[in-house]
Design a protein around this motif. Structure first.
Motif, PDB file in Angstrom:
ATOM      1  N   LEU A 154       0.756  -1.224   0.073  1.00  0.00           N
ATOM      2  CA  LEU A 154       0.127   0.022   0.057  1.00  0.00           C
ATOM      3  C   LEU A 154       0.860   1.109  -0.017  1.00  0.00           C
ATOM      4  O   LEU A 154       0.383   2.320  -0.545  1.00  0.00           O
ATOM      5  CB  LEU A 154      -0.947  -0.021   1.271  1.00  0.00           C
ATOM      6  N   TRP A 155       1.953   1.338   0.649  1.00  0.00           N
ATOM      7  CA  TRP A 155       2.780   2.478   0.830  1.00  0.00           C
ATOM      8  C   TRP A 155       3.337   2.637  -0.623  1.00  0.00           C
ATOM      9  O   TRP A 155       3.616   3.610  -1.164  1.00  0.00           O
ATOM     10  CB  TRP A 155       4.090   2.123   1.619  1.00  0.00           C
ATOM     11  N   LYS A 156       3.685   1.603  -1.498  1.00  0.00           N
ATOM     12  CA  LYS A 156       4.291   1.871  -2.859  1.00  0.00           C
ATOM     13  C   LYS A 156       3.089   2.214  -3.865  1.00  0.00           C
ATOM     14  O   LYS A 156       3.581   2.918  -4.790  1.00  0.00           O
ATOM     15  CB  LYS A 156       4.748   0.319  -3.109  1.00  0.00           C
ATOM     16  N   LYS A 157       2.151   1.490  -3.710  1.00  0.00           N
ATOM     17  CA  LYS A 157       0.785   1.735  -4.649  1.00  0.00           C
ATOM     18  C   LYS A 157       0.113   3.058  -4.313  1.00  0.00           C
ATOM     19  O   LYS A 157      -0.440   3.397  -5.193  1.00  0.00           O
ATOM     20  CB  LYS A 157       0.090   0.479  -5.017  1.00  0.00           C
ATOM     21  N   VAL A 158      -0.019   3.487  -3.203  1.00  0.00           N
ATOM     22  CA  VAL A 158      -0.932   4.459  -2.870  1.00  0.00           C
ATOM     23  C   VAL A 158      -0.258   5.555  -2.141  1.00  0.00           C
ATOM     24  O   VAL A 158      -0.016   6.526  -2.743  1.00  0.00           O
ATOM     25  CB  VAL A 158      -2.115   3.792  -1.677  1.00  0.00           C
ATOM     26  N   ARG A 159       0.027   5.380  -0.964  1.00  0.00           N
ATOM     27  CA  ARG A 159       1.060   6.363  -0.184  1.00  0.00           C
ATOM     28  C   ARG A 159       1.692   5.990   1.006  1.00  0.00           C
ATOM     29  O   ARG A 159       1.111   4.799   1.656  1.00  0.00           O
ATOM     30  CB  ARG A 159       0.216   7.669  -0.101  1.00  0.00           C
TER      31      ARG A 159
END
Length: 692
Positions: A154-159
């Motif tokens: 999620l860090w990589k794909k969203v924020r």
């Protein structure tokens, strides 16, 4: 020098127990867990039976040194952490750190912190229960496998800063599903016809029921007009009178979830606050001459079971205080849910003889309020049923049936002490009907038709959400409060008017989880996982096998998500506001507490502003500003003028966009405990009831 060391979790608990055990015992606090999985890495070896890698928790150095130094000087060590999975795990970790022999009886547990209970527990120490420890380990490792694999994605794909949890994700899904239900809800029209009829000089309120034996729902104004035409000029005659005696039993004593729900309804406590105060009451309160005493039994439980000793004490108190007719002839048993562990008693006062009034001098206001709630609920659960006389009357007018019903309390029973609250805040009232007989003609006073529309399901309050999680077998008593706290801190949901609403960020993360990890969001799957953890605790399942079955399906989904999940760009929405520091346009951003305004020139300009919610009401003080929603430092909602600080108008009550019909001053919505929401004038005595 003491020859026995006792280790508990908290200083308050250590202080209470130390007084009971005397000078031969040294009682120290571990300050919770002493070892855990490190935050910096997964620390679970998926290739080696999911072997966890534990480290001592940072910041615990002084505590651990003190425990180790004391341990070297004593002959015996007992571990007396709380009587649940978490407490058992704390005891096991302490044993590992101190090098204790876990085949020896070094574990002491008690359900209440009273002199007799504690001393008796030390006469019967046992070995550490590895089934309990493994159940806690399995939960911790499962949550680590989910969180530490999905969160970086999620860090990589969203924020950055996002996370996904096993129980949290299902809870957010429930809130989003409810919001979708509300959005998709189509109101349906329906009507009621209420008649005020006179019998023996008293008013009887009867409502349209149907035709003959058939119950009928009125769906339109045309149907109303047809019924009114049909009854016009015809007498109202009593057709049938049904009298019954109804017995009403009290609610069972509290379990964790019902305590959280009732404290929210009656005391307006948040879930976390309820558990914090309950912990204080459990660990011990200084009662002066009597010393420090635990006032309630252990507060993390899903059992309504009560000990025979507590039942006997309650019965004697009830007979003396209220009379023998209020006491139970035989002990009452309450049904338990399929998921209940029944490991501990219900939450009850450690002695019913310590009444709330007697404890008043020793407790803070909130401690007293929660103690009174627990004390009254327990006492009521040990009292006789209430007896109500009910009466239902069918009144016929040209084959149209109106029905009136009433009840009155014949014998108060438990209701003399306590009545359970409801989620919608409704109150049960006695409706008295005059004596009525079949064939009696009633005089028509007024017939009033009313149009209504069906309402969407309500958003979840904390109480309602806890109840739903429990009903679906999601989470356990110890997880409700931290789960609700976490989903708010992550910014996935927010509280508006004490009800949960999903944020835009929550919906984005949920949609990704739904696409790539549907089983994590599946209520039945999560409930089954809780059941498997319970089986580990009962020694009926192997913890490695339970995790392995989960990970076999989870690992390929994780690989697919890493390859297929596309980056989501949360675009900043441009607002009409201009930055008052640099003149650039401000944009809407999503933060921990929902949307806010930020300068588009970030990071050069770091100006931010809250989004202002207007009430549409002109300020009555300066006549030029608009009244807007504001929040105090403690996040309490209030209303102030947009011209602040030039205009200092403030109100805790919500202003409404019309003036008083009596004096033209400002009207506000006032919330009152008994009357509900009322619209009142800020200047004169005008007031009106609302349906809110």
């Amino acid at each position: 020098m003491a020859d026995t060391l006792v280790i508990v979790e908290s200083p308050a608990k250590a202080k209470t127990i130390g007084k009971y055990l005397g000078s031969k015992y040294t009682v120290k606090a571990s300050m919770g867990h002493v070892r855990d999985l490190p935050k910096s890495q997964m620390a679970v070896d998926v290739t080696n039976n999911y072997e966890p890698k534990y480290i001592t928790i940072r910041g615990k150095g002084d505590v651990l040194k003190s425990l180790k130094d004391t341990a070297k000087k004593v002959k015996k060590i007992y571990l007396a952490a709380d009587p649940d999975r978490e407490g058992e795990a704390i005891a096991w970790h302490l044993a590992q750190y101190l090098g204790l022999d876990t085949s020896q009886p070094i574990r002491v547990v008690f359900n209440e912190i009273t002199k007799d209970a504690v001393r008796d527990a030390f006469k019967h120490p046992r070995r550490i229960n590895m089934d309990l420890v493994n159940a806690q380990q399995a939960r911790r490792i499962l949550d680590r496998l989910v969180g530490y694999n999905i969160s970086p994605l999620l860090w990589k794909k969203v924020r950055k800063g996002l996370s996904a949890g096993r129980v949290q994700s299902v809870t957010v899904k429930m809130i989003i599903d409810r919001e979708n239900e509300i959005k998709q809800f189509v109101p349906e029209e329906y009507w009621t016809i209420t008649g005020q009829l006179i019998a023996e000089g008293q008013t009887v309120e009867a409502r349209f029921h149907g035709f003959g034996e058939e119950k009928v729902e009125i769906r339109s104004k045309d149907e109303v007009d047809e019924i009114l035409k049909r009854i016009e000029g015809h007498p109202f005659v009593v057709k049938k009178v049904t009298k019954r005696e109804r017995r009403r039993n009290p609610a069972p004593p509290f379990i964790t979830s019902s305590l959280q729900q009732e404290a929210a309804r009656k005391l307006n406590f948040r879930t976390a606050k309820t558990m914090m105060i309950a912990q204080q009451l459990y660990e011990g309160i200084d009662l002066g001459k009597e010393g420090t005493v635990g006032l309630i039994t252990y507060m993390r439980t899903d059992s309504t079971r009560v000990s025979a000793t507590a039942q006997t004490e309650a019965k004697a108190y009830i007979e003396e205080k209220f009379g023998s007719e209020y006491a139970l002839k035989e002990a009452r048993t309450h049904g338990k849910s399929e998921t209940a562990q029944d490991a501990h008693e219900a939450i009850r006062p450690t002695s019913v003889l310590r009444t709330p009034d007697e404890m008043k001098a020793h407790l803070s206001r909130d401690q007293l309020r929660l103690y009174r709630l627990i004390w009254e609920r327990f006492l009521a659960s040990q009292m006789a049923a209430a007896v109500l006389d009910t009466m239902s009357v069918d009144i016929e007018v040209n084959d149209v049936i109106f029905r009136a019903s009433g009840s009155k309390v014949k014998f108060q029973g438990f209701m003399k002490v306590y009545v359970e609250g409801t989620d919608d805040g409704g109150k049960e009232e006695n409706t008295f009907l005059p004596p009525l007989e079949e064939g009696q003609t009633l005089q028509q006073q007024n017939i009033e038709p009313n149009q209504h529309f069906t309402q969407p399901p309500p958003r979840y309050t904390e109480a309602r959400l806890v109840k739903t999680l429990e009903e679906n077998g999601i989470g356990r008593p110890s997880t409700y409060a931290p789960t609700l706290d976490t989903i708010q801190k992550r910014g996935y949901v927010a509280l508006e008017d004490k009800r949960f609403v999903p944020t835009e960020l929550g919906e984005i993360v949920h949609s990704l989880m739904q696409e790539f990890f549907p089983e994590i969001l599946d209520v039945e799957f999560t409930s089954q996982m809780e059941s498997d953890l319970d089986k580990i605790e009962e020694g009926m399942a192997d913890w490695v096998k339970v995790i392995d079955e989960f990970y076999e399906d989870f690992e390929p989904r994780l690989k697919a998500a890493e390859e297929q999940m596309e980056e989501v760009e949360i675009k900043d929405e441009v607002s009409d506001e201009v930055c008052d520091l640099c003149g650039r346009q401000m944009v809407y951003k999503i933060g921990r507490f929902g949307k806010f305004l930020a300068c588009s020139g970030f990071p050069e300009c770091r100006n931010t502003k809250p989004i202002i919610k207007s009430t549409g009401v002109t300020c009555p003080t300066c006549k030029t500003g608009e009244i807007i929603e504001r929040k105090s430092k403690k996040s309490r909602l209030f209303y102030g003028c947009s011209n602040y600080p030039e205009c200092e108008f403030v109100s805790w009550d919500k202003p409404i966009a019309r003036n008083c019909p009596k004096c033209t001053a400002m009207l506000v919505e006032k919330k009152r405990k008994k009357q509900g929401v009322q619209v009142v004038c800020t200047q004169c005595d005008y007031r009106e009831e609302t349906d809110a």
